[in-house]
Design a protein around this motif. Sequence first.
Motif, mmCIF file in Angstrom:
data_model
loop_
_atom_site.group_PDB
_atom_site.id
_atom_site.type_symbol
_atom_site.label_atom_id
_atom_site.label_comp_id
_atom_site.label_asym_id
_atom_site.label_seq_id
_atom_site.Cartn_x
_atom_site.Cartn_y
_atom_site.Cartn_z
ATOM 1 N N GLN A 44 0.813 -1.211 0.000
ATOM 2 C CA GLN A 44 0.000 0.000 0.000
ATOM 3 C C GLN A 44 0.850 1.266 0.000
ATOM 4 N N CYS A 45 1.931 1.259 0.764
ATOM 5 C CA CYS A 45 2.735 2.469 0.963
ATOM 6 C C CYS A 45 4.013 2.514 0.125
ATOM 7 N N GLY A 46 4.485 1.375 -0.346
ATOM 8 C CA GLY A 46 5.719 1.348 -1.132
ATOM 9 C C GLY A 46 6.910 0.824 -0.328
ATOM 10 N N ASP A 47 7.939 0.415 -1.041
ATOM 11 C CA ASP A 47 9.119 -0.179 -0.404
ATOM 12 C C ASP A 47 9.905 0.808 0.448
ATOM 13 N N SER A 48 9.680 2.107 0.264
ATOM 14 C CA SER A 48 10.467 3.111 0.971
ATOM 15 C C SER A 48 10.255 3.071 2.483
ATOM 16 N N GLU A 71 0.668 7.192 6.780
ATOM 17 C CA GLU A 71 0.875 7.012 5.333
ATOM 18 C C GLU A 71 -0.102 5.976 4.795
ATOM 19 N N SER A 75 -2.961 6.595 1.967
ATOM 20 C CA SER A 75 -2.866 5.877 0.691
ATOM 21 C C SER A 75 -4.208 5.296 0.268
ATOM 22 N N ARG A 151 -4.390 -1.619 -2.631
ATOM 23 C CA ARG A 151 -3.313 -2.307 -3.360
ATOM 24 C C ARG A 151 -2.958 -3.590 -2.632
#
Length: 208
Positions: A44-48, A71, A75, A151
């Motif tokens: 949902q938030c990304g690999d970062s 975050e 999202s 996601r």
Amino acid sequence: MCVFSVKMANKGPSYGLSREVQSKIDKKYDPELEDRLVQWIIAQCGDSIGKPQPGKQGFQQWLKDGCILCELINSLCKDSKLVKKIQSSTMAFKQMEQISQFLGAAERYGVTKSDMFQTVDLWEGKDLAAVQMTLMSLGSMAVTKDDGCYRGDPSWFHKKSQENRRDFTEEQLKEGQTVIGLQMGTNKGASQAGMTGYGRPRQIFNNQ
């Protein structure tokens, strides 16, 4: 990208009844569910946002400052973000404030109060099973909304049951009040013929 503090809350050991209660709460924590929630949050938030160390303590530290949670809830929104400002901090009250912002946003998103954890459940690690329950409820709500913001694998969460609301006019409601349901039976055509008084012997006639 949020940087989370790795400092643990300064808590002494639990003794007596409190230790027993805490032990029961800890047993509710689900390691398999932890893995699913981590996968979803990263999707949902990304690999970062990075990945936590496996286990309850790692999960707590990953989410403890509230940044990743904020975050996550943002999202799930298309336009207006539910949390306006996400700011990483090592200060305890700032971290707890960030968690509280997430909880308020999650409630506005649709998570019920009964499914909501308390700030100390996460920040002090008092009840991480409750944190899991809130995140599961949030994921279920996101899958149910099906608005394109979710996601990940939809099978990770169950869809919430939808309300089947039916609106009736005042006239229809009045008509319904005048109708006697057939399941209540009817006394049409009934009589007392053949009945005897209470306690009297039944009369038997021989027509032969």
